[in-house]
Design a protein around this motif. Structure first.
Motif, mmCIF file in Angstrom:
data_model
loop_
_atom_site.group_PDB
_atom_site.id
_atom_site.type_symbol
_atom_site.label_atom_id
_atom_site.label_comp_id
_atom_site.label_asym_id
_atom_site.label_seq_id
_atom_site.Cartn_x
_atom_site.Cartn_y
_atom_site.Cartn_z
ATOM 1 N N VAL A 153 0.801 -1.210 0.000
ATOM 2 C CA VAL A 153 0.000 0.000 0.000
ATOM 3 C C VAL A 153 0.848 1.281 0.000
ATOM 4 C CG1 VAL A 153 -0.533 0.360 2.464
ATOM 5 C CG2 VAL A 153 -2.277 0.762 0.750
ATOM 6 N N ARG A 154 2.005 1.210 0.652
ATOM 7 C CA ARG A 154 2.925 2.357 0.622
ATOM 8 C C ARG A 154 4.345 1.850 0.420
ATOM 9 N NH1 ARG A 154 -0.959 3.514 4.082
ATOM 10 N NH2 ARG A 154 0.030 2.173 5.606
ATOM 11 N N GLU A 155 5.195 2.748 -0.068
ATOM 12 C CA GLU A 155 6.563 2.350 -0.387
ATOM 13 C C GLU A 155 7.303 1.843 0.856
ATOM 14 O OE1 GLU A 155 8.748 5.483 -2.160
ATOM 15 O OE2 GLU A 155 10.316 4.145 -2.897
ATOM 16 N N THR A 191 -7.321 7.457 -6.650
ATOM 17 C CA THR A 191 -6.220 7.590 -7.610
ATOM 18 C C THR A 191 -4.836 7.304 -7.014
ATOM 19 O OG1 THR A 191 -6.206 9.961 -7.167
ATOM 20 C CG2 THR A 191 -7.437 9.226 -9.113
ATOM 21 N N TYR A 192 -4.739 7.301 -5.691
ATOM 22 C CA TYR A 192 -3.440 7.049 -5.047
ATOM 23 C C TYR A 192 -3.228 5.568 -4.739
ATOM 24 C CZ TYR A 192 -6.803 7.173 -1.255
ATOM 25 O OH TYR A 192 -7.906 6.935 -0.492
ATOM 26 N N CYS A 193 -4.257 4.738 -4.898
ATOM 27 C CA CYS A 193 -4.293 3.441 -4.222
ATOM 28 C C CYS A 193 -4.018 2.256 -5.140
ATOM 29 C CB CYS A 193 -5.651 3.277 -3.557
ATOM 30 S SG CYS A 193 -5.723 1.812 -2.525
ATOM 31 N N VAL A 211 -11.323 9.850 5.781
ATOM 32 C CA VAL A 211 -11.695 11.049 5.023
ATOM 33 C C VAL A 211 -10.613 11.388 3.997
ATOM 34 C CG1 VAL A 211 -10.732 12.705 6.699
ATOM 35 C CG2 VAL A 211 -12.603 13.401 5.230
ATOM 36 N N GLN A 212 -9.388 11.058 4.298
ATOM 37 C CA GLN A 212 -8.194 11.253 3.446
ATOM 38 C C GLN A 212 -7.755 12.705 3.319
ATOM 39 O OE1 GLN A 212 -6.929 8.477 3.116
ATOM 40 N NE2 GLN A 212 -8.448 6.929 2.678
ATOM 41 N N SER A 213 -8.707 13.640 3.132
ATOM 42 C CA SER A 213 -8.351 15.059 3.016
ATOM 43 C C SER A 213 -9.593 15.896 3.343
ATOM 44 C CB SER A 213 -7.877 15.363 1.590
ATOM 45 O OG SER A 213 -7.789 16.774 1.400
ATOM 46 N N SER A 267 -10.116 7.798 11.577
ATOM 47 C CA SER A 267 -10.004 8.097 10.152
ATOM 48 C C SER A 267 -8.583 7.859 9.641
ATOM 49 C CB SER A 267 -10.388 9.563 9.939
ATOM 50 O OG SER A 267 -10.658 9.811 8.575
ATOM 51 N N ASP A 268 -8.461 7.817 8.324
ATOM 52 C CA ASP A 268 -7.149 7.800 7.664
ATOM 53 C C ASP A 268 -6.985 9.138 6.951
ATOM 54 O OD1 ASP A 268 -7.091 5.129 8.340
ATOM 55 O OD2 ASP A 268 -7.472 4.401 6.308
ATOM 56 N N ILE A 269 -5.783 9.686 7.012
ATOM 57 C CA ILE A 269 -5.519 10.940 6.286
ATOM 58 C C ILE A 269 -4.209 10.818 5.518
ATOM 59 C CG2 ILE A 269 -4.926 13.400 6.582
ATOM 60 C CD1 ILE A 269 -7.192 13.606 8.476
ATOM 61 N N THR A 279 -2.304 8.443 10.081
ATOM 62 C CA THR A 279 -1.848 9.483 9.157
ATOM 63 C C THR A 279 -0.685 8.968 8.301
ATOM 64 O OG1 THR A 279 -0.504 10.296 10.980
ATOM 65 C CG2 THR A 279 -2.553 11.441 10.575
ATOM 66 N N PHE A 280 -0.730 9.310 7.032
ATOM 67 C CA PHE A 280 0.274 8.812 6.094
ATOM 68 C C PHE A 280 0.767 9.943 5.211
ATOM 69 C CE2 PHE A 280 -3.172 5.700 6.633
ATOM 70 C CZ PHE A 280 -2.475 4.702 7.305
ATOM 71 N N ILE A 281 2.057 9.913 4.906
ATOM 72 C CA ILE A 281 2.555 10.809 3.864
ATOM 73 C C ILE A 281 2.330 10.106 2.535
ATOM 74 C CG2 ILE A 281 4.643 11.858 2.877
ATOM 75 C CD1 ILE A 281 5.566 12.474 5.686
ATOM 76 N N TYR A 282 1.832 10.832 1.557
ATOM 77 C CA TYR A 282 1.527 10.236 0.253
ATOM 78 C C TYR A 282 2.734 9.463 -0.290
ATOM 79 C CZ TYR A 282 1.062 9.802 -4.764
ATOM 80 O OH TYR A 282 1.045 9.283 -6.030
ATOM 81 N N SER A 283 2.446 8.289 -0.809
ATOM 82 C CA SER A 283 3.495 7.443 -1.377
ATOM 83 C C SER A 283 3.093 7.098 -2.810
ATOM 84 C CB SER A 283 3.590 6.188 -0.501
ATOM 85 O OG SER A 283 4.373 5.209 -1.093
ATOM 86 N N LYS A 284 3.999 7.396 -3.732
ATOM 87 C CA LYS A 284 3.689 7.192 -5.155
ATOM 88 C C LYS A 284 3.667 5.693 -5.473
ATOM 89 C CE LYS A 284 5.654 8.830 -9.491
ATOM 90 N NZ LYS A 284 6.628 9.800 -10.018
HETATM 91 N N1 5AD Z 1 0.073 6.822 -0.022
HETATM 92 C C1 5AD Z 1 -0.214 7.094 1.261
HETATM 93 N N2 5AD Z 1 -1.220 6.512 1.917
HETATM 94 C C2 5AD Z 1 -1.971 5.617 1.245
HETATM 95 N N3 5AD Z 1 -3.038 4.899 1.626
HETATM 96 C C3 5AD Z 1 -3.428 4.135 0.594
HETATM 97 N N4 5AD Z 1 -2.635 4.357 -0.464
HETATM 98 C C4 5AD Z 1 -1.733 5.283 -0.083
HETATM 99 C C5 5AD Z 1 -0.655 5.929 -0.732
HETATM 100 N N5 5AD Z 1 -0.358 5.680 -1.997
HETATM 101 C C6 5AD Z 1 -3.649 5.001 2.943
HETATM 102 C C7 5AD Z 1 -5.075 5.544 2.853
HETATM 103 C C8 5AD Z 1 -5.896 4.323 3.152
HETATM 104 C C9 5AD Z 1 -5.001 3.568 4.103
HETATM 105 C C10 5AD Z 1 -5.307 2.135 4.282
HETATM 106 O O1 5AD Z 1 -3.727 3.716 3.531
HETATM 107 O O2 5AD Z 1 -5.249 6.523 3.850
HETATM 108 O O3 5AD Z 1 -7.146 4.632 3.720
#
Ligand code: 5AD
Ligand code: SF4
Length: 488
Positions: A92-94, A206-208, A308-310, A346-348, A377-382
């Motif tokens: 799911v993340r790098e 789109t991130y998933c 909610v994500q954002s 929540s997840d953000i 909470t997560f930092i966006y991962s490509k």
């Molecule tokens: N980058 C960061 N967080 C992510 N999640 C899913 N894909 C990514 C990504 N590419 C997070 C979302 C999701 C949770 C399970 O993981 O917040 O709800």
């Protein structure tokens, strides 16, 4: 079905097409083999399964272990003593992938000291062809490589490896596995149980990467789930945790269709004193009917994990979440009006491509408004193959880190306020095991998911206790059991 048993690279032309003999019971074949070993050595072969990632993976590992037991394996305490090591991986993340790869290297030395050791990587990460190819090319000591869709074929893959095939790579395309109900499940303990209700996801945020690695949404039959839950309750399980990438869309693929609300009502009607939890709910599919159902069903915990994500509509739209912040907040208000004392988590994602400080400020104002009990909470991962991977992402790592730290700091304060407000109250806790804060302490959770450390008799483990809360900590509250121990 295509199973690749190949030399050094994963190439289509290397594939050998194995049409499995449907009459062949691979579990029995492996068990026969292991019984021979037992006769020769007087020792049952040992397996070690390590799980990375989410609860869906934990649930899949319970199936892997169930199959391993059925094939004559016992579980090893650690990888050093194992004859078979499996890593069930997360994509799911790098950083989840890096953690897996960081641990794969250790398999090499284990294999050097135990020539007969069989190693395998499975799960979401392996369902991505570019990762499977990388593992294949750089980690020659990994014997089995198979994705989420090959889970049920594990006995066959293992049997082929035991039979002398050098390496087995099962790259079956996503979505092809039928919903299998014949896979044995080995659960840890008898307090809480994970029960998948649906697999896969059609939402394509789109991130998933999940829709790519777990395939299209498929729901389990209602009667099968009900039978499973009845069995678990009869065995004494006290918490049934329904699992799915988007449980709210449960039943859409069934004929006739069933709603998640209906599923909750039917499980709630099963006799016994147990709790029902569920995860994850997508806000776009979280209906008023569902909220009314949660309010009506006394066994359903007053806790909704509603990612909610954002808080920015612009970002939510770019994420393809299909709701606005206003719509989300109106759901929260409706639920608060209907379900007394409901808790939200929540997840953000911080730093989605194109997120500005102004977008991020909207996320902060949303979390101040909702006041979540806790946040992931997560930092966006490509993620390769997703739409977001192609989007412009001008914010720097430092920008993202700064926003992330700000978010965690604010949430810490909100969580602390909520925990402080619990001091002096009495709450019902399911005691799950020993606590972390000292001798004689137990740990459990309230309906709302708050961790409670409390003084109480060990005999309370696996039972509900009333706990008087005396102190708030950063990650939990603490207190003392005032009643409890009834088996209900
Ligand atoms: N980058 C960061 N967080 C992510 N999640 C899913 N894909 C990514 C990504 N590419 C997070 C979302 C999701 C949770 C399970 O993981 O917040 O709800
Ligand atoms: Fe991923 Fe979105 Fe599906 Fe959740 S709903 S698994 S975030 S695509």
């Amino acid at each position: 079905m295509i199973i690749y048993a190949v030399g050094t690279t994963v190439k289509k032309e290397d594939a050998i097409n194995i049409i499995p003999n449907k009459g062949e019971n691979f579990t029995r074949l492996v068990r026969d083999y292991n019984e021979d070993i037992f006769e020769k050595t007087g020792r049952q072969p040992l397996a070690f399964v390590r799980t990375f990632g989410c609860q869906q993976n934990v649930s899949d590992s319970e199936k892997l272990k169930g199959m391993l037991f059925a094939m004559g394996y016992a579980m090893a305490q650690g990888p050093e003593t194992a004859d078979l090591i499996l890593f069930n991986t997360c994509a799911v993340r790098e950083n989840a992938e890096e953690r897996v790869l960081g641990n794969v290297g250790a398999l090499k030395s284990l294999k050097e000291s135990n020539r007969g050791l069989i190693t395998g990587l499975c799960g979401c990460m392996m369902q991505q062809p570019h990762i499977a190819a990388k593992v294949h090319a750089h980690y020659p000591y990994v014997d089995l490589i198979f994705g989420t869709h090959a889970l049920g074929r594990f006995p066959e893959l293992l049997w082929r490896r035991l039979g002398g095939d050098k390496r087995i790579v099962d790259l079956e395309e996503a979505c092809s596995d039928p919903l299998r109900e014949d896979i044995p499940v080995s659960r840890e303990g008898n307090i809480g149980a994970w029960v998948p209700v649906m697999y896969g996801c059609d939402n394509f945020c789109t991130y998933c990467v999940v829709p790519f690695v777990r395939g299209r949404e498929r729901s389990r039959e209602l009667c099968v789930i009900l039978d499973e839950v009845k069995g678990l309750v009869e065995k004494g399980f006290k918490e049934i945790h329904l699992l799915g990438q988007n449980v709210n869309s449960y039943g859409r693929t069934l004929e006739p269709g069933v709603s998640f609300s209906e599923l909750l009502r039917r499980i709630n009607a099963i006799p016994g004193d147990f709790r029902i939890r569920f995860m994850t709910s997508h806000p776009k599919d979280c209906t008023h009917e569902l909220i009314d159902t949660i309010a009506e069903c006394e066994k359903v915990c007053r806790h909704i994990h509603l990612p909610v994500q954002s808080g920015s509509d612009r970002i939510l739209s770019a994420m393809n979440r299909r709701y606005t912040a206003e719509k989300y907040l109106s759901l929260i208000d409706y639920a608060r009006g209907k379900i007394k004392g409901v808790a939200f988590t929540s997840d953000i994602i911080v730093g989605f491509p194109g997120e500005t400080d102004a977008d991020f400020a909207e996320t902060l104002s949303l979390i101040e408004r909702v006041r979540y009990h806790s946040l992931y909470t997560f930092i966006y991962s490509k993620r390769e193959g997703t739409k977001a991977a192609l989007m412009e992402d001008p914010a720097t790592r430092e920008d993202k880190r700064r926003r992330f730290d700000m978010l965690t700091q604010i949430q810490r304060r909100i969580g602390q306020d909520i925990y402080d407000s619990l001091v002096g109250t009495t709450c019902r806790v399911l005691a799950e095991g020993p606590g972390k804060t000292g001798q004689g302490m137990l740990a459990g959770r309230t309906e709302q998911g708050v961790i409670v450390e409390f003084e109480g008799d060990e005999a309370l483990v696996g039972r509900f206790a009333e706990v008087s809360v005396t102190k708030a900590m950063l990650w939990a509250v603490a207190g003392k059991a005032v009643t409890g121990g009834s088996l209900f």
